[in-house]
Design a protein around this motif. Structure first.
Motif, PDB file in Angstrom:
ATOM      1  N   ALA A   1       0.826  -1.204   0.000  1.00  0.00           N
ATOM      2  CA  ALA A   1       0.000   0.000   0.000  1.00  0.00           C
ATOM      3  C   ALA A   1       0.864   1.260   0.000  1.00  0.00           C
ATOM      4  O   ALA A   1       0.579   2.227  -0.719  1.00  0.00           O
ATOM      5  CB  ALA A   1      -0.934  -0.001   1.207  1.00  0.00           C
TER       6      ALA A   1
ATOM      7  N   LYS B   1       2.311   1.721  -3.342  1.00  0.00           N
ATOM      8  CA  LYS B   1       1.338   2.166  -4.348  1.00  0.00           C
ATOM      9  C   LYS B   1       0.858   3.603  -4.121  1.00  0.00           C
ATOM     10  O   LYS B   1      -0.035   4.076  -4.824  1.00  0.00           O
ATOM     11  CB  LYS B   1       0.131   1.221  -4.351  1.00  0.00           C
ATOM     12  CG  LYS B   1       0.414  -0.167  -4.924  1.00  0.00           C
ATOM     13  CD  LYS B   1       0.512  -0.139  -6.438  1.00  0.00           C
ATOM     14  CE  LYS B   1       0.743  -1.523  -7.035  1.00  0.00           C
ATOM     15  NZ  LYS B   1      -0.413  -2.416  -6.893  1.00  0.00           N
TER      16      LYS B   1
ATOM     17  N   LEU C   1       0.026   5.171  -0.850  1.00  0.00           N
ATOM     18  CA  LEU C   1      -0.863   5.426   0.285  1.00  0.00           C
ATOM     19  C   LEU C   1      -0.547   6.750   0.973  1.00  0.00           C
ATOM     20  O   LEU C   1      -1.448   7.541   1.265  1.00  0.00           O
ATOM     21  CB  LEU C   1      -0.739   4.273   1.291  1.00  0.00           C
ATOM     22  CG  LEU C   1      -1.490   4.449   2.621  1.00  0.00           C
ATOM     23  CD1 LEU C   1      -2.994   4.346   2.395  1.00  0.00           C
ATOM     24  CD2 LEU C   1      -1.030   3.411   3.650  1.00  0.00           C
TER      25      LEU C   1
ATOM     26  N   ARG D   1      -2.909   8.491  -2.700  1.00  0.00           N
ATOM     27  CA  ARG D   1      -3.405   7.732  -3.849  1.00  0.00           C
ATOM     28  C   ARG D   1      -4.679   6.976  -3.478  1.00  0.00           C
ATOM     29  O   ARG D   1      -4.772   6.395  -2.394  1.00  0.00           O
ATOM     30  CB  ARG D   1      -2.316   6.740  -4.297  1.00  0.00           C
ATOM     31  CG  ARG D   1      -2.636   5.970  -5.562  1.00  0.00           C
ATOM     32  CD  ARG D   1      -2.479   6.843  -6.791  1.00  0.00           C
ATOM     33  NE  ARG D   1      -2.757   6.101  -8.008  1.00  0.00           N
ATOM     34  CZ  ARG D   1      -1.829   5.416  -8.707  1.00  0.00           C
ATOM     35  NH1 ARG D   1      -0.577   5.396  -8.272  1.00  0.00           N
ATOM     36  NH2 ARG D   1      -2.162   4.795  -9.806  1.00  0.00           N
TER      37      ARG D   1
ATOM     38  N   LEU E   1      -6.998   3.981  -3.234  1.00  0.00           N
ATOM     39  CA  LEU E   1      -6.683   2.554  -3.227  1.00  0.00           C
ATOM     40  C   LEU E   1      -7.892   1.715  -2.813  1.00  0.00           C
ATOM     41  O   LEU E   1      -8.716   2.139  -2.004  1.00  0.00           O
ATOM     42  CB  LEU E   1      -5.537   2.263  -2.254  1.00  0.00           C
ATOM     43  CG  LEU E   1      -4.186   2.949  -2.498  1.00  0.00           C
ATOM     44  CD1 LEU E   1      -3.236   2.646  -1.344  1.00  0.00           C
ATOM     45  CD2 LEU E   1      -3.584   2.498  -3.820  1.00  0.00           C
TER      46      LEU E   1
ATOM     47  N   VAL F   1      -8.057  -1.966  -1.146  1.00  0.00           N
ATOM     48  CA  VAL F   1      -7.249  -3.044  -0.572  1.00  0.00           C
ATOM     49  C   VAL F   1      -8.176  -4.204  -0.232  1.00  0.00           C
ATOM     50  O   VAL F   1      -9.055  -4.077   0.616  1.00  0.00           O
ATOM     51  CB  VAL F   1      -6.505  -2.569   0.697  1.00  0.00           C
ATOM     52  CG1 VAL F   1      -5.672  -3.709   1.267  1.00  0.00           C
ATOM     53  CG2 VAL F   1      -5.621  -1.368   0.371  1.00  0.00           C
TER      54      VAL F   1
ATOM     55  N   LEU G   1      -9.967   5.465   0.570  1.00  0.00           N
ATOM     56  CA  LEU G   1      -9.343   4.166   0.726  1.00  0.00           C
ATOM     57  C   LEU G   1     -10.468   3.187   1.028  1.00  0.00           C
ATOM     58  O   LEU G   1     -11.217   3.371   1.983  1.00  0.00           O
ATOM     59  CB  LEU G   1      -8.338   4.193   1.882  1.00  0.00           C
ATOM     60  CG  LEU G   1      -7.763   2.848   2.328  1.00  0.00           C
ATOM     61  CD1 LEU G   1      -6.864   2.269   1.243  1.00  0.00           C
ATOM     62  CD2 LEU G   1      -6.991   2.996   3.632  1.00  0.00           C
TER      63      LEU G   1
ATOM     64  N   ALA H   1      -9.863   3.783  -8.347  1.00  0.00           N
ATOM     65  CA  ALA H   1      -8.815   3.466  -7.378  1.00  0.00           C
ATOM     66  C   ALA H   1      -7.874   2.399  -7.919  1.00  0.00           C
ATOM     67  O   ALA H   1      -8.207   1.641  -8.823  1.00  0.00           O
ATOM     68  CB  ALA H   1      -9.442   2.982  -6.069  1.00  0.00           C
ATOM     69  N   GLU H   2      -6.688   2.353  -7.323  1.00  0.00           N
ATOM     70  CA  GLU H   2      -5.690   1.334  -7.654  1.00  0.00           C
ATOM     71  C   GLU H   2      -5.949   0.104  -6.784  1.00  0.00           C
ATOM     72  O   GLU H   2      -6.030   0.211  -5.556  1.00  0.00           O
ATOM     73  CB  GLU H   2      -4.294   1.870  -7.362  1.00  0.00           C
ATOM     74  CG  GLU H   2      -3.177   0.872  -7.560  1.00  0.00           C
ATOM     75  CD  GLU H   2      -2.710   0.772  -9.004  1.00  0.00           C
ATOM     76  OE1 GLU H   2      -1.917  -0.124  -9.312  1.00  0.00           O
ATOM     77  OE2 GLU H   2      -3.151   1.611  -9.809  1.00  0.00           O
TER      78      GLU H   2
ATOM     79  N   ILE I   1      -5.233  -3.328  -4.709  1.00  0.00           N
ATOM     80  CA  ILE I   1      -4.201  -4.136  -4.057  1.00  0.00           C
ATOM     81  C   ILE I   1      -4.889  -5.406  -3.581  1.00  0.00           C
ATOM     82  O   ILE I   1      -5.711  -5.370  -2.664  1.00  0.00           O
ATOM     83  CB  ILE I   1      -3.553  -3.403  -2.872  1.00  0.00           C
ATOM     84  CG1 ILE I   1      -2.836  -2.146  -3.335  1.00  0.00           C
ATOM     85  CG2 ILE I   1      -2.590  -4.322  -2.126  1.00  0.00           C
ATOM     86  CD1 ILE I   1      -2.273  -1.313  -2.210  1.00  0.00           C
TER      87      ILE I   1
END
Length: 705
Positions: A34, A37, A39, A43, A45, A47, A175, A193-194, A196
């Protein structure tokens, strides 16, 4: 797998000190990924990793880094009040950095403007949704949202509000956290979002099935290893095996009755296990001292605790559940038999999880049974393995037919959970969503409103159809007005602020508009019969008795449709329970008479308090002052479980239904009487409490409260 040293984090040194104070010197692979990437740079995210993989610390780092770098506020959102309290306790650590942490849940008809002084706010999805409708000024300062347990998007009840919150939260930094999202790429894309996603766990998980027969029990793990145990009852055999080897066990059963029966059976079996009798005697005494539990519940749990066993379900009071959870975390209790709600409600890891049933009751289905979803199983199995205590966790599903072994293994253990899908695809949820958008955003054109709708997970064609029918229905029923631009009517605004479903508001308005005043029971039945009303199971043996006991004319006639008739009966049961409650019937008598738990009674009181409060406000906005007066009085009685004459006394903090009745029976009927008879009050309530009550009564009379 990378374990990033905490000292290498590019954050304020005070942040590192807080983390180290918890004994953490390295971030685990999920946390390290995280950070890698983005965090700490804000960013966005998603998760999605197993339970126990440290997602809460990821959220803390995300929030704190944004607040310290950019200012503003952060909001941490959970689906359950129990989780809200748990996260609030954890986040209090950050007050060492002079950040203020606040918590709010329930009480939907308020803007909680007091939260403007707090840097981090922990709340529930429902509460945040209602806050947006009230538009407090401090919400504009929120720059970071944490959406915890995002898989609740798939929950038929809570999913719509989780999605509503996500639609608006994704306009800010966010997040999102979850243990079980199989279509995480799709959801990450929806959130911008990215993703994980990893299966890393701090404690590896061994999954399998346990097959019971007359010759013994056979455990078959996913890796094809086999363990044979003596005894023909799978749950008992494996529980004893784990406890004798120093572990704790969570057993999940599909009903409260089965959970309690299983706990009793296990307590007998635990006679052959060497336990710490002194510790368990202390736990047993704690159960007896819980004030908000029913007498029968306290006695049974106290007895079971002596053998290291307890049961846990929503029917228990909060006080009883707190003792169970704390004693299990302290490793005093060895076994908890619970309904599946425990899997999502609190953080209670155990060496082993036993899923005793893959079926659950659903009266709406032919045959009344449906299988658990894979996601529900994953939530339960995720509790297996205690970090710091166990080298691995074990999760077993009980299979009672050898022919089902392969199917159960394939469905639950070798498969991913069901993909997350929108639960806004019904009129009730969608119309409430649209009403909430207009409340929070103000006047909008249909095109602007549709832009919000298009940001949901709903299929675009389905969304358009619901949108058109929704606008038409809300307009026809007096919730919205306007042609080129839509806005809430006075009625629509009040309903939105109350946070009731528009269908509930329509039912209450329609019946109150066309009816004369009724008795308390009639109002209670009407409110319980709405879509927001609480639902209780009704047995065949109860049906005739319930109808006989509804002694006054109701607003709602008996329906002919079976499902509606069942809802009618359920509402009648709720109304009778609440009528006993406001007539000051002893709580233990109520629990026994209607076969409910102390937790059920608390939940009913809370829901009917909200609905009676909403009812009198709806009566006021439609100009029915006669109903308003009755519902206002009813609300005051529901809140405290009292007859009307005690209303003045329960205004005094520290005076509940029992103390108020004691004072009233001795001639103390108002706060003024308390002030005039302080020594008498002390004699009735005790010196210390009497003094406190007298001071609070004085404050009320002086107009301070």
């Amino acid at each position: 797998m990378e374990f990033l040293p905490v000292d290498q984090l590019n954050v304020d040194q005070r942040v590192i000190e807080v983390i180290k104070s918890r004994g953490i010197t390295k971030l685990n692979p999920v946390q390290s990924e995280a950070v890698k990437k983005g965090l700490l740079e804000g960013r966005r995210l998603l998760v999605t990793t197993p339970t126990g993989s440290g997602k809460t610390l990821i959220a803390e780092l995300g929030m704190i880094s944004r607040i310290l770098d950019e200012g503003g506020k952060a909001v941490y959102v959970t689906p359950l009040r129990a989780l809200t309290s748990e996260k609030f306790a954890t986040l209090k650590d950050w007050e060492r950095l002079n950040l203020k942490v606040g918590m709010s849940s329930g009480d939907y008809d308020t803007d909680d403007e007091w939260l403007r002084d707090y840097d981090i706010v922990v709340t529930t999805y429902e509460k945040l949704d209602s806050l947006w409708r009230h538009r407090p000024s401090w919400l504009k300062e929120v720059t970071y949202y944490v959406l915890d347990e995002l898989h609740y998007l798939n929950d038929s009840e809570r999913g719509p509000v989780v999605e509503s919150v996500a639609v608006r939260a994704k306009k800010r930094n966010l997040l999102a956290l979850s243990a079980t999202v199989s279509n995480y790429k799709e959801i990450a894309s929806w959130l911008n979002a990215e993703p994980i996603a990893t299966n890393w766990r701090p404690v590896p998980l061994k999954e399998g099935v346990i097959l019971e027969d007359k010759k013994g029990c056979t455990v078959i793990f996913q890796d094809n290893t086999v363990l044979t145990l003596r005894g023909s009852d799978a749950i008992t055999s494996y529980t004893l095996h784990v406890v004798k080897n120093g572990g704790q066990v969570l057993v999940f059963r599909n009903s409260r009755k089965t959970a309690e029966t299983t706990a009793k059976k296990l307590a007998v079996a635990m006679e052959e296990v060497d336990l710490n009798d002194k510790e368990l005697l202390e736990v047993s005494k704690k159960f007896k001292e819980v004030e908000d539990g029913g007498e029968g519940e306290r006695e049974l749990l106290s007895e079971l605790a002596l053998r290291g066993v307890a049961f846990h379900h929503a029917g228990l009071s909060k006080g009883l559940r707190d003792v169970i959870e704390a004693s299990f975390r302290e490793r005093k209790l060895k076994v908890i038999v619970a309904t599946p709600t425990l899997a999502a409600g609190v953080n209670l890891p155990a060496r082993a999880v036993i899923v005793g049933d893959i079926y659950r009751f659903n009266r709406r289905l032919i045959g009344y049974q449906e299988e658990l979803s894979v996601m529900e199983y994953k939530q339960m199995s995720g509790r297996a393995g205690r970090p710091g205590f166990d080298e691995y966790g074990e999760s077993l599903i009980v299979v009672r037919d050898r022919k089902n072994v392969e199917r159960v293994m394939k469905k639950y253990i070798l498969s991913d959970p069901e993909p997350i899908e929108s639960k806004l695809g019904n009129e009730s949820s969608f119309y409430k969503f649209v009403l909430g958008l207009l409340a929070s955003e103000g006047t909008l054109s249909e095109e602007e409103l549709m832009d919000f709708v298009n940001q949901t997970l709903l299929d675009k064609e389905i969304a358009r159809n619901y949108f058109q029918s929704g606008i038409e229905w809300l307009n026809e029923n007096g919730f919205v007005e306007g042609e080129e631009r839509l806005r809430l009517t006075t009625f629509g605004r009040r309903v939105s602020d109350l946070y009731v479903n528009p269908f509930t508001a329509k039912v209450v308005r329609d019946y109150l508009s066309g009816s004369e005043v009724g008795c308390s029971l009639a109002y209670l039945h009407l409110l319980a019969y709405t879509p927001d009303g609480p639902s209780l199971g009704v047995s065949k043996s109860e049906e005739d008795r319930l109808l006989d006991e509804v002694y006054c004319p109701l607003f709602v006639d008996e329906p002919e449709d079976y499902d509606e008739f069942y809802n009618f009966l359920s509402a009648a049961k709720v109304a009778l329970i609440m009528n006993d409650w406001i007539d000051e019937v002893d709580e233990d008598v109520i629990l026994q008479r209607y076969q409910i738990g102390s937790g059920d009674l608390r939940n009913l009181v809370e829901t009917m308090d909200w609905l009676s409060y909403s009812g009198y406000h709806i009566a006021k906005v439609i100009g029915r002052e006669d109903h308003y007066d009755n519902l206002l009085t009813l609300n005051k009685r529901v809140k405290d479980g009292i007859k009307e004459e005690l209303i003045p006394l329960v205004q005094i903090p520290g005076v509940g239904r029992k103390r108020a009745r004691l004072l009233y029976s001795n001639g103390i009927k108002r706060p003024e009487d308390v002030i005039m008879n302080v020594e008498k009050v002390k004699g009735l309530l005790g010196q210390k409490l009497g003094e406190k009550v007298a001071k609070e009564a004085a404050r009320i009379i002086a107009g301070v409260r």
